[in-house]
Enzyme design. Structure first.
Site, short mmCIF file in Angstrom:
data_model
loop_
_atom_site.label_atom_id
_atom_site.label_comp_id
_atom_site.label_asym_id
_atom_site.label_seq_id
_atom_site.Cartn_x
_atom_site.Cartn_y
_atom_site.Cartn_z
CD GLU A 156 8.32 -20.48 -45.96
OE1 GLU A 156 7.85 -20.93 -44.97
OE2 GLU A 156 9.76 -20.50 -46.19
NE ARG A 170 12.49 -33.89 -41.21
CZ ARG A 170 11.95 -32.96 -40.20
NH1 ARG A 170 11.63 -31.95 -40.41
NH2 ARG A 170 12.46 -33.56 -39.14
CE1 TYR A 229 11.91 -42.29 -40.05
CE2 TYR A 229 13.12 -42.29 -38.23
CZ TYR A 229 12.47 -41.60 -39.21
OH TYR A 229 12.44 -40.24 -39.07
CG ASP A 265 10.75 -26.71 -34.25
OD1 ASP A 265 9.99 -27.48 -33.54
OD2 ASP A 265 11.85 -27.04 -35.06
C1 LIG Z 1 17.07 -34.63 -36.48
C2 LIG Z 1 15.72 -34.25 -36.18
C3 LIG Z 1 14.92 -35.21 -36.22
C4 LIG Z 1 13.47 -35.13 -36.03
N1 LIG Z 1 12.73 -35.90 -35.80
C5 LIG Z 1 11.47 -35.80 -35.84
C6 LIG Z 1 10.44 -36.93 -35.60
O1 LIG Z 1 10.68 -37.89 -36.07
N2 LIG Z 1 9.06 -36.57 -35.44
C7 LIG Z 1 8.87 -35.20 -35.01
O2 LIG Z 1 7.22 -35.10 -34.80
N3 LIG Z 1 9.57 -34.32 -34.97
C8 LIG Z 1 10.62 -34.35 -35.21
N4 LIG Z 1 11.94 -33.41 -35.25
C9 LIG Z 1 11.46 -32.14 -35.01
C10 LIG Z 1 10.58 -31.40 -36.29
O3 LIG Z 1 11.53 -31.59 -37.49
C11 LIG Z 1 10.31 -30.04 -36.08
O4 LIG Z 1 9.84 -29.87 -34.94
C12 LIG Z 1 9.18 -29.39 -37.07
O5 LIG Z 1 9.60 -29.72 -38.38
C13 LIG Z 1 8.81 -27.86 -36.71
O6 LIG Z 1 8.00 -27.57 -37.68
P1 LIG Z 1 7.62 -25.99 -37.72
O7 LIG Z 1 6.65 -25.88 -38.93
O8 LIG Z 1 7.28 -25.58 -36.46
O9 LIG Z 1 8.93 -25.30 -38.23
P2 LIG Z 1 9.98 -25.23 -39.55
O10 LIG Z 1 9.78 -26.59 -39.88
O11 LIG Z 1 11.27 -24.60 -39.05
O12 LIG Z 1 9.34 -24.31 -40.56
C14 LIG Z 1 9.35 -22.78 -40.40
C15 LIG Z 1 8.93 -22.15 -41.64
O13 LIG Z 1 8.97 -20.88 -41.64
C16 LIG Z 1 9.63 -20.15 -42.75
N5 LIG Z 1 10.42 -18.98 -42.15
C17 LIG Z 1 10.97 -18.70 -41.33
N6 LIG Z 1 11.44 -17.38 -41.13
C18 LIG Z 1 10.23 -16.88 -41.76
C19 LIG Z 1 10.02 -15.42 -42.02
N7 LIG Z 1 10.48 -14.48 -41.30
N8 LIG Z 1 8.77 -15.08 -42.61
C20 LIG Z 1 7.90 -16.17 -43.19
N9 LIG Z 1 8.54 -17.48 -43.23
C21 LIG Z 1 9.58 -17.69 -42.32
C22 LIG Z 1 10.74 -21.26 -42.80
O14 LIG Z 1 11.42 -21.03 -44.28
C23 LIG Z 1 10.09 -22.61 -42.70
O15 LIG Z 1 9.51 -22.85 -44.26
C24 LIG Z 1 13.16 -33.75 -35.69
C25 LIG Z 1 14.00 -32.76 -35.77
C26 LIG Z 1 15.41 -33.10 -36.03
C27 LIG Z 1 16.26 -31.85 -36.20
#
Ligand SMILES: Cc1cc2nc3c(=O)[nH]c(=O)nc-3n(C[C@H](O)[C@H](O)[C@H](O)COP(=O)(O)OP(=O)(O)OC[C@H]3O[C@@H](n4cnc5c(N)ncnc54)[C@H](O)[C@@H]3O)c2cc1C
Length: 388
Positions: A34, A106, A210, A289
């Site tokens: 991370e 979160r 909510y 994502d």
């Molecule tokens: C306004 C809003 C509301 C939302 N509401 C909802 C909801 O109600 N329900 C739902 O299911 N989803 C919701 N989402 C979507 C959700 O927040 C994301 O889809 C989810 O958090 C993605 O998780 P992730 O682990 O894929 O990515 P991220 O949460 O982006 O995590 C990525 C991680 O990788 C790390 N990282 C980045 N680059 C590197 C690197 N080079 N080397 C090592 N680590 C790195 C970052 O620091 C981070 O910790 C919402 C999004 C938004 C913007």
């Protein structure tokens, strides 16, 4: 470090942490790299629908999560045209007693995932460890100083793994900004305090409100058109900025009162990944994502990352040697892409519907009333009833 049966995950977001637990449960050793020095979850609330909560429960997280989550009974769809209710959907379903609909902060979800990871002997979490260099060999992959049998890029919309492995695929700005904030439930008059999810549809904007943190805090997300900021997360915003989009002329007093009670607004430009795309090559695959950042109007971004984690672990868990991992990663991608693409499309369509204006908004509200709660609710079944 030996590579055999070791998976490196880039990113300790919700997707990466869930994938680590799911893979470790299938007998893999997992190293999470991370880039942040400290894991502190910015942002606010998260809706976790049954398709996602079921997976977290299967990972043994229910006792810790259930005490922090709110389990709402309804989603109330409101219209800014009149300030009134259009339709109220029930979230309680006898068809899925094993999987609640949860509203969580979160930070609470991340805390629960982290606690499980820190007490797991086969998971090694390294902070301040950004993934930068990746070198693939025939039977292993090298990530900086680490060697692994496979690398999972769960490093978010601005994924470094994706940039290295599939540089042609870039996130696109959606033209929309998410404003996020929270307030104390007690700061709202009792008749404005939501007990379930409220979705407000308005002209070129919508609002989702909510409760979370066992009902003590209220989460607000306002979606409006806007300019792209620098890539990344969170820039602060002021009341004046947000009031431009929620003016007295267009929005009723009850919605504006909830916006006024929120004092920590931040804004997130919404970037999305193209539908489908490339998620896998050899011993590298993307998750969450990094693979499919989407507009959040189906509240499924984290849900899809959690589902990805479960399917990934299932596919890799079916292998008996590291030689089989590339084919297993291809299977994971093939299983996930059709469903995620459908969710991405649905999320975009919902945003368009929520933001209709004038006669089109009147027609939308009328159609929703005519369809009624049961038929509107049934449109979510394919998402909520999914099982890995
Ligand atoms: C306004 C809003 C509301 C939302 N509401 C909802 C909801 O109600 N329900 C739902 O299911 N989803 C919701 N989402 C979507 C959700 O927040 C994301 O889809 C989810 O958090 C993605 O998780 P992730 O682990 O894929 O990515 P991220 O949460 O982006 O995590 C990525 C991680 O990788 C790390 N990282 C980045 N680059 C590197 C690197 N080079 N080397 C090592 N680590 C790195 C970052 O620091 C981070 O910790 C919402 C999004 C938004 C913007």
């Amino acid at each position: 470090m030996t590579s055999s049966r070791t998976i490196v995950i880039a990113g300790a977001g919700i997707g990466g942490l869930t994938a680590a637990l799911a893979l470790a449960a299938r007998g893999f050793r997992v190293t999470i790299l991370e880039k942040a020095e400290l894991l502190e979850e910015v942002g606010a609330g998260l809706q976790l629908s049954p398709n996602a909560s079921r997976i977290l429960i299967d990972l043994g997280l229910a006792p810790r999560l259930a005490t922090k989550a709110v389990t709402p009974e309804t989603v109330t769809i409101m219209t800014a045209r009149s300030g009134g209710e259009v339709v109220r959907l029930s979230l309680a379903s006898p068809a899925r007693p094993d999987a609640p609909y949860w509203l969580v902060h979160r930070a609470d979800l991340q805390g629960v995932l982290l606690a499980a990871i820190q007490s797991h002997p086969d998971i090694d979490l390294r902070l301040a460890a950004p993934v930068q260099d990746i070198a693939a060999a025939a039977d292993t992959i090298r990530i900086g100083d680490f060697e692994a049998a496979a690398l999972i890029g769960a490093d978010g919309a601005w994924s470094a793994v994706r940039a290295k492995a599939f540089p042609a695929i870039q996130p696109q700005f959606s033209g929309l900004i998410a404003w996020r904030g929270t307030c104390d439930a007690a700061s709202l008059p009792p008749d404005l305090r939501p007990t379930g999810v409220q979705l407000w549809m308005g002209p070129r904007a919508h609002l989702v409100v909510y409760p979370m943190s066992a009902g003590t805090r209220i989460n607000m997300v306002a979606i409006v058109p806007g300019e792209a900021l620098a890539p990344g997360w969170n820039a602060p915003g002021t009341h004046d900025d947000i009031n431009l989009h929620f003016s007295r002329a267009r929005w009723p007093a009850n919605a504006r009162a909830m916006i006024a009670a929120t004092d920590n607004w931040g804004r997130w430009p919404l970037y999305t990944m193209p539908d489908g795309g490339v998620w896998h090559r050899g011993r590298v695959a993307l998750l969450g994502d990094a693979a499919h950042a989407m507009v959040p109007f189906a509240a499924q971004g984290a849900g899809m990352a959690i589902e990805d984690a479960a399917v990934l672990a299932q596919c890799l868990g079916e292998t008996t040697s590291d030689d089989e991992l590339p084919a297993a990663l291809a299977r994971y991608t093939a299983l996930r892409q059709p469903r995620v693409t459908r969710v991405q499309r649905m999320a975009r369509q919902q945003g368009q519907i929520y933001h209709l204006r004038g006669p089109m908004a009147f027609a939308r509200d009328t159609v929703m009333r005519l369809l009624g709660p049961n038929r509107l609710q049934a449109r979510q079944d394919w998402i909520y009833h999914w099982r890995p």
